[in-house]
Motif scaffolding. Structure first.
Motif, PDB file in Angstrom:
ATOM      1  N   GLU A  50       7.193 -15.482  70.575  1.00  0.00           N
ATOM      2  CA  GLU A  50       6.155 -14.410  71.015  1.00  0.00           C
ATOM      3  C   GLU A  50       6.262 -14.225  72.653  1.00  0.00           C
ATOM      4  O   GLU A  50       5.714 -13.617  73.169  1.00  0.00           O
ATOM      5  CB  GLU A  50       4.751 -14.777  70.875  1.00  0.00           C
ATOM      6  CG  GLU A  50       4.454 -15.395  69.426  1.00  0.00           C
ATOM      7  CD  GLU A  50       4.615 -14.180  68.464  1.00  0.00           C
ATOM      8  OE1 GLU A  50       4.346 -13.131  68.959  1.00  0.00           O
ATOM      9  OE2 GLU A  50       5.191 -14.427  67.391  1.00  0.00           O
ATOM     10  N   LEU A  51       7.306 -14.881  73.155  1.00  0.00           N
ATOM     11  CA  LEU A  51       7.466 -14.731  74.510  1.00  0.00           C
ATOM     12  C   LEU A  51       8.569 -13.430  75.011  1.00  0.00           C
ATOM     13  O   LEU A  51       9.772 -13.293  74.386  1.00  0.00           O
ATOM     14  CB  LEU A  51       8.044 -15.944  75.209  1.00  0.00           C
ATOM     15  CG  LEU A  51       8.304 -15.983  76.720  1.00  0.00           C
ATOM     16  CD1 LEU A  51       6.720 -15.798  77.348  1.00  0.00           C
ATOM     17  CD2 LEU A  51       8.937 -17.372  77.308  1.00  0.00           C
ATOM     18  N   ASP A  52       8.182 -12.823  75.917  1.00  0.00           N
ATOM     19  CA  ASP A  52       8.912 -11.573  76.329  1.00  0.00           C
ATOM     20  C   ASP A  52       9.777 -11.964  77.798  1.00  0.00           C
ATOM     21  O   ASP A  52       9.232 -11.893  78.972  1.00  0.00           O
ATOM     22  CB  ASP A  52       8.062 -10.259  76.724  1.00  0.00           C
ATOM     23  CG  ASP A  52       9.084  -9.108  77.192  1.00  0.00           C
ATOM     24  OD1 ASP A  52      10.219  -9.421  77.315  1.00  0.00           O
ATOM     25  OD2 ASP A  52       8.565  -8.083  77.852  1.00  0.00           O
ATOM     26  N   TYR A 293      22.937 -10.960  82.805  1.00  0.00           N
ATOM     27  CA  TYR A 293      23.639 -12.387  82.948  1.00  0.00           C
ATOM     28  C   TYR A 293      23.646 -12.632  81.102  1.00  0.00           C
ATOM     29  O   TYR A 293      24.696 -13.266  80.958  1.00  0.00           O
ATOM     30  CB  TYR A 293      22.787 -13.236  83.508  1.00  0.00           C
ATOM     31  CG  TYR A 293      22.593 -13.043  84.978  1.00  0.00           C
ATOM     32  CD1 TYR A 293      23.628 -13.890  85.745  1.00  0.00           C
ATOM     33  CD2 TYR A 293      21.831 -12.315  85.929  1.00  0.00           C
ATOM     34  CE1 TYR A 293      23.849 -13.914  87.062  1.00  0.00           C
ATOM     35  CE2 TYR A 293      21.985 -12.127  87.267  1.00  0.00           C
ATOM     36  CZ  TYR A 293      23.037 -13.247  87.715  1.00  0.00           C
ATOM     37  OH  TYR A 293      22.849 -13.122  89.188  1.00  0.00           O
ATOM     38  N   VAL A 294      22.760 -12.389  80.550  1.00  0.00           N
ATOM     39  CA  VAL A 294      22.650 -13.030  79.048  1.00  0.00           C
ATOM     40  C   VAL A 294      23.827 -12.101  78.448  1.00  0.00           C
ATOM     41  O   VAL A 294      24.308 -12.839  77.614  1.00  0.00           O
ATOM     42  CB  VAL A 294      21.112 -12.796  78.571  1.00  0.00           C
ATOM     43  CG1 VAL A 294      21.460 -13.015  76.850  1.00  0.00           C
ATOM     44  CG2 VAL A 294      20.354 -13.743  79.211  1.00  0.00           C
ATOM     45  N   ILE A 376      23.917 -12.698  65.757  1.00  0.00           N
ATOM     46  CA  ILE A 376      23.382 -13.536  66.902  1.00  0.00           C
ATOM     47  C   ILE A 376      21.934 -13.048  66.516  1.00  0.00           C
ATOM     48  O   ILE A 376      21.389 -11.923  66.861  1.00  0.00           O
ATOM     49  CB  ILE A 376      23.768 -13.183  68.198  1.00  0.00           C
ATOM     50  CG1 ILE A 376      25.140 -13.443  68.338  1.00  0.00           C
ATOM     51  CG2 ILE A 376      22.913 -13.797  69.280  1.00  0.00           C
ATOM     52  CD1 ILE A 376      25.741 -13.173  69.796  1.00  0.00           C
ATOM     53  N   PRO A 377      20.941 -13.932  66.193  1.00  0.00           N
ATOM     54  CA  PRO A 377      19.478 -13.912  66.261  1.00  0.00           C
ATOM     55  C   PRO A 377      18.853 -13.559  67.574  1.00  0.00           C
ATOM     56  O   PRO A 377      19.427 -13.930  68.629  1.00  0.00           O
ATOM     57  CB  PRO A 377      19.007 -15.162  65.638  1.00  0.00           C
ATOM     58  CG  PRO A 377      19.970 -16.263  65.960  1.00  0.00           C
ATOM     59  CD  PRO A 377      21.231 -15.434  65.933  1.00  0.00           C
ATOM     60  N   GLN A 378      17.847 -12.933  67.564  1.00  0.00           N
ATOM     61  CA  GLN A 378      17.112 -12.521  68.784  1.00  0.00           C
ATOM     62  C   GLN A 378      16.733 -14.011  69.486  1.00  0.00           C
ATOM     63  O   GLN A 378      16.707 -13.924  70.809  1.00  0.00           O
ATOM     64  CB  GLN A 378      15.836 -11.856  68.481  1.00  0.00           C
ATOM     65  CG  GLN A 378      15.085 -11.098  69.928  1.00  0.00           C
ATOM     66  CD  GLN A 378      16.092 -10.407  70.457  1.00  0.00           C
ATOM     67  OE1 GLN A 378      16.814  -9.633  70.045  1.00  0.00           O
ATOM     68  NE2 GLN A 378      15.737 -10.231  72.032  1.00  0.00           N
ATOM     69  N   LYS A 382      17.103 -15.042  73.678  1.00  0.00           N
ATOM     70  CA  LYS A 382      15.984 -15.725  74.503  1.00  0.00           C
ATOM     71  C   LYS A 382      16.338 -17.055  75.104  1.00  0.00           C
ATOM     72  O   LYS A 382      15.981 -17.277  76.410  1.00  0.00           O
ATOM     73  CB  LYS A 382      14.422 -15.665  73.619  1.00  0.00           C
ATOM     74  CG  LYS A 382      14.088 -14.300  73.514  1.00  0.00           C
ATOM     75  CD  LYS A 382      12.631 -14.432  72.649  1.00  0.00           C
ATOM     76  CE  LYS A 382      12.066 -13.193  72.454  1.00  0.00           C
ATOM     77  NZ  LYS A 382      10.878 -13.183  71.871  1.00  0.00           N
ATOM     78  N   LYS A 383      16.929 -17.781  74.213  1.00  0.00           N
ATOM     79  CA  LYS A 383      17.347 -19.166  74.684  1.00  0.00           C
ATOM     80  C   LYS A 383      18.457 -19.045  75.485  1.00  0.00           C
ATOM     81  O   LYS A 383      18.405 -19.997  76.731  1.00  0.00           O
ATOM     82  CB  LYS A 383      17.758 -20.006  73.559  1.00  0.00           C
ATOM     83  CG  LYS A 383      16.523 -20.665  72.891  1.00  0.00           C
ATOM     84  CD  LYS A 383      16.995 -21.888  71.857  1.00  0.00           C
ATOM     85  CE  LYS A 383      15.690 -22.410  71.292  1.00  0.00           C
ATOM     86  NZ  LYS A 383      16.026 -23.892  70.413  1.00  0.00           N
TER      87      LYS A 383
END
Length: 439
Positions: A50-52, A293-294, A376-378, A382-383
Motif C-alpha cells: 500500500e506504499l507509494d 535509479y530503479v 517483473i511484479p510491481q 518498490k523493493k
C-alpha cells in the motif's frame, strides 16, 4: 574527526563495523547487476503493497517498519559528523579555461586549503600528484607564493600543460614546473626533481585533486619516508580501483589495527570490490529521481538475467552501452539500445568465445528481454527503490571506514596532526573530503 562518537578507539570501531557488514552483506556484497539473479530483494522483509514509494517527497526513515528500524539503529552507530563546509565568497577561480562549475569549485578551494595549511609551516613548494593539464598548479601560482612541481604520468596531459603554460601563463614558468613521471611507492627521485627545479626548496607539501585508486596511499607513504615532506593535502576517490592482489587488495586494509580485525573477522569475504564501489558512490541522491535509479538498476539486471539464462557473459561494446538520459525510462528503447551496446560471450571451459550473431537475432533478443521485463511484479520495483535508498544510506559509513583506516595508519606511524576535512561543497562535489597531515 573520522571516529564515530560511540567508540573508544579504532579497534572497537573496526570490529563492530565488521559485525554490521556481516549482518547486511546481502545489501552490497555483489555487483548490483546481479540483483535479480541473486534474488536479493527477497531478503528485504517489508510490506510495501500500500506504499507509494515513488512519491515526490519520500523519507524512508519515517516508515514505521521493524526491518527499517533495526537497520537504521545499527547503521546510525557509524554516523560521523564532520565540520560543515564554509563557503568563501572571496575565492575566485582565476584560470581562463572552459571547466565545469564542479571542477572550478574544487580547484579554487583546494588551492585555498593548501595556502591555509602550508602558510604557517616550513614549506615553500607544492608537489602536485597527478597534475593533469596544470589547472590547480596555475591557480596556486596566482593565489600564493609557493613554487609548484606538477607530476603527471599521461603524456598527452603533460605536453598539454607545457603548451598551455608557454601560450597563456608564461609568467609562471619560473615558479611552476612540470615533469612527466609515474608516481610509485618507491618514487624517491621526487627529491632529485625538486633539487633540480627548485634547488633552494626547504620543505614541500604533497597535494592532489582526485587521487584515484592507490595514489592517496602512495602519497601517504612518500610523505612518511621523505624528510623534507612537511604536509600532505590530498583528496582521495575511486576506492574500487585499488589494486587487487593475493586474494585481497594491495593497500586495503592499510593500518595494523584494521589488518588484525580483518584476520579475525574473515574480512576478505566482505571488503570486496562491491564494498569499495559502494563507498565510492555519490553519497547524495535526489529522491525525486528514485524512479530513474530503479529503472536503470532493473533494466541492467534484466540483461544479466538473460545472459545467465543463456550461460553467457555480457561485455560492453562501448563505454556508454545504453543512452540512459534519452530513453525516458522506456524499456523497449533500452532493449533496442542494449542490443547494439552489448555483446554476449559464452561461458565455456574457462574461455570466452563470442556467440555467433546468427544464433541470437536482434528481434529475438529484444522480445526475450521485454518478456523478462514484463514479468517483473510491481513489488520488485518498490523493493528495488528501498534497496537503492538503503545503499545510499550506507555509503557515508562505508567511505568513512576506508578513509579512517588511512588515518589510523598515519597515527600508527607517529603522525599526530592528521585528519579528514570537508573542504568543498558536497552538493557540488560528492568527493568533498581531503586528507590533511603535517609533520
Amino acid at each position: 574527526m573520522a571516529l564515530p562518537s560511540g567508540f573508544e578507539g579504532p579497534k572497537e570501531y573496526f570490529e563492530k563495523f565488521f559485525n554490521f557488514i556481516q549482518k547486511y552483506e546481502y545489501l552490497f556484497n555483489f555487483p548490483n547487476t546481479d540483483l535479480l539473479v541473486n534474488e536479493v530483494l527477497d531478503k528485504i522483509e517489508m510490506n510495501l503493497q500500500e506504499l507509494d514509494i515513488f512519491q515526490e517527497v519520500f523519507d524512508i526513515r519515517k516508515l514505521n517498519c521493524e526491518y527499517l528500524t533495526d537497520f537504521f539503529e545499527d547503521l546510525d552507530k557509524f554516523d560521523v559528523k564532520y565540520e560543515d563546509f564554509k563557503d568563501n565568497d572571496n575565492l575566485e577561480f582565476l584560470i581562463e579555461v572552459p571547466l565545469s562549475v564542479k571542477k572550478k569549485h574544487e580547484i579554487a578551494y583546494l588551492a585555498n586549503e593548501i595556502e591555509n595549511v602550508c602558510g604557517n609551516i616550513q614549506c615553500d613548494t607544492i608537489v602536485d600528484f597527478g597534475s593533469g593539464l596544470g589547472y590547480l598548479d596555475e591557480q596556486i601560482f596566482k593565489t600564493t607564493n609557493f613554487n609548484v612541481l606538477g607530476l603527471e604520468c599521461n603524456e598527452t596531459n603533460y605536453v598539454g600543460a607545457k603548451k598551455r603554460q608557454r601560450k597563456y601563463y608564461i609568467d609562471s614558468m619560473q615558479r611552476v614546473k612540470y615533469i612527466k613521471h609515474t608516481i610509485k611507492p618507491e618514487s624517491t627521485n621526487i627529491q632529485e626533481f625538486l633539487n633540480d627545479k627548485f634547488p633552494n626548496c626547504k620543505g614541500f607539501c604533497i597535494a592532489g585533486l582526485h587521487a584515484c585508486a592507490d595514489l592517496t596511499v602512495d602519497a601517504i607513504d612518500m610523505f612518511l619516508k621523505m624528510e623534507h615532506a612537511r604536509a600532505l593535502i590530498i583528496m582521495p576517490c575511486c576506492y574500487h580501483r585499488i589494486m587487487e592482489g593475493n586474494g585481497g587488495f594491495k593497500n586495503f586494509p592499510l593500518s595494523r589495527t584494521l589488518n588484525e580485525a580483518y584476520e579475525e573477522y574473515s574480512g576478505f569475504k566482505y571488503l570486496t570490490v562491491p564494498f569499495l564501489r559502494l563507498a565510492t558512490q555519490p553519497p547524495h541522491m535526489e529522491t525525486e529521481k528514485i524512479e530513474d535509479y530503479v529503472f536503470n538498476l532493473l533494466s541492467r539486471a534484466v540483461l544479466q538475467v538473460y545472459a545467465n539464462e543463456h550461460n553467457c557473459k555480457l561485455k560492453r561494446n562501448k563505454r556508454k552501452a545504453v543512452r540512459l538520459k534519452t530513453l525516458d525510462n522506456n524499456f523497449e528503447a533500452y532493449a533496442a539500445d542494449a542490443v547494439n551496446g552489448f555483446k554476449l560471450f559464452l561461458n565455456k571451459s574457462g574461455q570466452e568465445s563470442q556467440v555467433v550473431s546468427n544464433n541470437f537475432e536482434r528481434n529475438i533478443i529484444i522480445e526475450d528481454l521485454i518478456s523478462i521485463w514484463r514479468q517483473i511484479p510491481q513489488l520488485t520495483f518498490k523493493k528495488s527503490a528501498v534497496f537503492v535508498l538503503l545503499q545510499n544510506s550506507m555509503q557515508p559509513a562505508f567511505e568513512n571506514f576506508v578513509l579512517y583506516d588511512r588515518l589510523v595508519y598515519l597515527q600508527e606511524k607517529g603522525i599526530e596532526k592528521c585528519m579528514f576535512k570537508k573542504i568543498v561543497n558536497e552538493k557540488i562535489s560528492p568527493r568533498c573530503l581531503a586528507l590533511i597531515a603535517q609533520k
